[in-house]
Design a protein around this motif. Structure first.
Motif, PDB file in Angstrom:
ATOM      1  N   GLY A   1      37.732 -12.934  27.049  1.00 56.52           N
ATOM      2  CA  GLY A   1      36.689 -11.967  26.699  1.00 56.52           C
ATOM      3  C   GLY A   1      36.496 -11.871  25.193  1.00 56.52           C
ATOM      4  N   VAL A   2      35.874 -10.781  24.786  1.00 61.27           N
ATOM      5  CA  VAL A   2      35.579 -10.548  23.371  1.00 61.27           C
ATOM      6  C   VAL A   2      36.668  -9.655  22.787  1.00 61.27           C
ATOM      7  CG1 VAL A   2      33.916  -9.573  21.745  1.00 61.27           C
ATOM      8  CG2 VAL A   2      33.105 -10.785  23.756  1.00 61.27           C
ATOM      9  N   GLN A   3      37.155 -10.038  21.612  1.00 61.88           N
ATOM     10  CA  GLN A   3      38.189  -9.266  20.925  1.00 61.88           C
ATOM     11  C   GLN A   3      37.693  -8.912  19.539  1.00 61.88           C
ATOM     12  OE1 GLN A   3      41.887 -11.367  20.381  1.00 61.88           O
ATOM     13  NE2 GLN A   3      43.005  -9.519  19.817  1.00 61.88           N
ATOM     14  N   THR A   4      37.814  -7.640  19.153  1.00 61.20           N
ATOM     15  CA  THR A   4      37.410  -7.187  17.819  1.00 61.20           C
ATOM     16  C   THR A   4      38.664  -6.955  16.987  1.00 61.20           C
ATOM     17  OG1 THR A   4      35.467  -6.098  18.745  1.00 61.20           O
ATOM     18  CG2 THR A   4      36.132  -5.434  16.542  1.00 61.20           C
ATOM     19  N   LEU A   5      38.737  -7.637  15.855  1.00 59.78           N
ATOM     20  CA  LEU A   5      39.839  -7.437  14.913  1.00 59.78           C
ATOM     21  C   LEU A   5      39.308  -6.609  13.756  1.00 59.78           C
ATOM     22  CD1 LEU A   5      41.238 -11.088  14.712  1.00 59.78           C
ATOM     23  CD2 LEU A   5      41.951  -9.249  16.243  1.00 59.78           C
ATOM     24  N   LYS A   6      39.946  -5.485  13.506  1.00 58.08           N
ATOM     25  CA  LYS A   6      39.493  -4.602  12.436  1.00 58.08           C
ATOM     26  C   LYS A   6      40.397  -4.766  11.221  1.00 58.08           C
ATOM     27  CE  LYS A   6      37.280  -1.258  15.346  1.00 58.08           C
ATOM     28  NZ  LYS A   6      36.305  -0.285  15.016  1.00 58.08           N
ATOM     29  N   LEU A   7      39.778  -4.725  10.040  1.00 50.74           N
ATOM     30  CA  LEU A   7      40.526  -4.854   8.800  1.00 50.74           C
ATOM     31  C   LEU A   7      41.432  -3.642   8.598  1.00 50.74           C
ATOM     32  CD1 LEU A   7      40.927  -6.713   6.390  1.00 50.74           C
ATOM     33  CD2 LEU A   7      39.058  -5.553   5.245  1.00 50.74           C
ATOM     34  N   PHE A   8      40.919  -2.453   8.889  1.00 50.56           N
ATOM     35  CA  PHE A   8      41.685  -1.205   8.814  1.00 50.56           C
ATOM     36  C   PHE A   8      41.601  -0.529  10.167  1.00 50.56           C
ATOM     37  CE2 PHE A   8      39.854  -1.957   4.568  1.00 50.56           C
ATOM     38  CZ  PHE A   8      41.028  -2.166   3.862  1.00 50.56           C
ATOM     39  N   PRO A   9      42.474  -0.876  11.103  1.00 50.99           N
ATOM     40  CA  PRO A   9      42.333  -0.371  12.473  1.00 50.99           C
ATOM     41  C   PRO A   9      42.471   1.138  12.599  1.00 50.99           C
ATOM     42  CG  PRO A   9      44.270  -1.795  12.257  1.00 50.99           C
ATOM     43  CD  PRO A   9      43.569  -1.795  10.952  1.00 50.99           C
ATOM     44  N   ASP A  10      43.204   1.782  11.716  1.00 56.36           N
ATOM     45  CA  ASP A  10      43.418   3.227  11.848  1.00 56.36           C
ATOM     46  C   ASP A  10      42.372   4.051  11.111  1.00 56.36           C
ATOM     47  OD1 ASP A  10      45.650   2.717  13.374  1.00 56.36           O
ATOM     48  OD2 ASP A  10      47.010   2.779  11.661  1.00 56.36           O
ATOM     49  N   VAL A  11      41.427   3.396  10.451  1.00 58.95           N
ATOM     50  CA  VAL A  11      40.417   4.108   9.679  1.00 58.95           C
ATOM     51  C   VAL A  11      39.112   4.078  10.453  1.00 58.95           C
ATOM     52  CG1 VAL A  11      39.119   4.167   7.513  1.00 58.95           C
ATOM     53  CG2 VAL A  11      41.519   3.476   7.507  1.00 58.95           C
ATOM     54  N   GLY A  12      38.533   5.241  10.642  1.00 60.87           N
ATOM     55  CA  GLY A  12      37.267   5.340  11.360  1.00 60.87           C
ATOM     56  C   GLY A  12      36.207   5.963  10.473  1.00 60.87           C
ATOM     57  N   LYS A  13      34.948   5.665  10.751  1.00 60.76           N
ATOM     58  CA  LYS A  13      33.846   6.268  10.009  1.00 60.76           C
ATOM     59  C   LYS A  13      33.458   7.565  10.685  1.00 60.76           C
ATOM     60  CE  LYS A  13      31.726   2.073   8.263  1.00 60.76           C
ATOM     61  NZ  LYS A  13      30.499   1.280   8.210  1.00 60.76           N
ATOM     62  N   ARG A  14      33.127   8.560   9.859  1.00 60.22           N
ATOM     63  CA  ARG A  14      32.641   9.833  10.380  1.00 60.22           C
ATOM     64  C   ARG A  14      31.328  10.163   9.703  1.00 60.22           C
ATOM     65  NH1 ARG A  14      36.859  14.197   9.214  1.00 60.22           N
ATOM     66  NH2 ARG A  14      37.085  12.958   7.350  1.00 60.22           N
ATOM     67  N   LEU A  15      30.425  10.698  10.452  1.00 57.43           N
ATOM     68  CA  LEU A  15      29.140  11.111   9.918  1.00 57.43           C
ATOM     69  C   LEU A  15      29.293  12.519   9.346  1.00 57.43           C
ATOM     70  CD1 LEU A  15      26.156  10.436   9.572  1.00 57.43           C
ATOM     71  CD2 LEU A  15      25.769  11.468  11.813  1.00 57.43           C
ATOM     72  N   ILE A  16      28.902  12.696   8.109  1.00 62.32           N
ATOM     73  CA  ILE A  16      28.985  14.007   7.470  1.00 62.32           C
ATOM     74  C   ILE A  16      27.569  14.550   7.344  1.00 62.32           C
ATOM     75  CG2 ILE A  16      29.619  15.266   5.390  1.00 62.32           C
ATOM     76  CD1 ILE A  16      31.790  13.164   4.949  1.00 62.32           C
ATOM     77  N   MET A  17      27.338  15.704   7.953  1.00 65.77           N
ATOM     78  CA  MET A  17      26.021  16.322   7.916  1.00 65.77           C
ATOM     79  C   MET A  17      25.979  17.289   6.730  1.00 65.77           C
ATOM     80  SD  MET A  17      24.547  15.004  10.524  1.00 65.77           S
ATOM     81  CE  MET A  17      23.139  16.028  10.837  1.00 65.77           C
TER      82      MET A  17
END
Length: 144
Positions: free
Chosen positions: A121-137
């Protein structure tokens, strides 16, 4: 006779010559003090200094199973993007889009991740796996 007095050296009680009023024992004592002063100087402790650019120990220490990244499978280590080519370093191997990595093929490389497509299947490798983007309103009310 005055010239003879200038060339004569005085001797201490043991018969050893004195140098400018100090005996050899006094110079030995001064030498020991000099060695002791060096041992307790900042230069002697230079090996004990820490690298000021080193991250704090809390950041490099594992925090149980939740903070430890999985080491099984490929690890994305770096992403290189230029005007002509995109490449990535995965588990120490440099790859570009379209190349094979094991039984998978590199499908996409962007700033933060690499997409691999293989028989499983498809595998996504993340450079910073523990860092997520958050939208700031931002607030709609602005003061002028």
């Amino acid at each position: 006779m005055a010239g003879n007095m200038r060339n004569q050296k005085t001797k201490d009680k043991n018969g050893k010559p004195e140098l400018e009023g100090k005996s050899w024992k006094m110079y030995g004592f001064d030498f020991c003090l000099l060695i002791l002063a060096y041992c307790f100087s900042p230069f002697a402790a230079a090996d004990m200094l820490q690298d000021p650019t080193r991250p704090p120990a809390e950041l490099s220490a594992p925090q149980g199973n939740a903070g430890t990244p999985a080491t099984s499978g490929p690890q994305l280590q770096s992403v290189l993007i230029s005007a002509h080519q995109r490449s990535a370093i995965i588990s120490g191997q440099r790859v570009t889009v379209g190349e094979k990595l094991g039984d998978a093929r590199v499908v996409m490389i962007n700033e933060n991740e690499v997409l691999l497509k293989g028989s499983s299947g498809v595998q996504t490798l993340k450079l910073f796996p523990d860092v997520g983007k958050r939208l700031i309103m931002r607030s709609q009310h602005h003061k002028h």
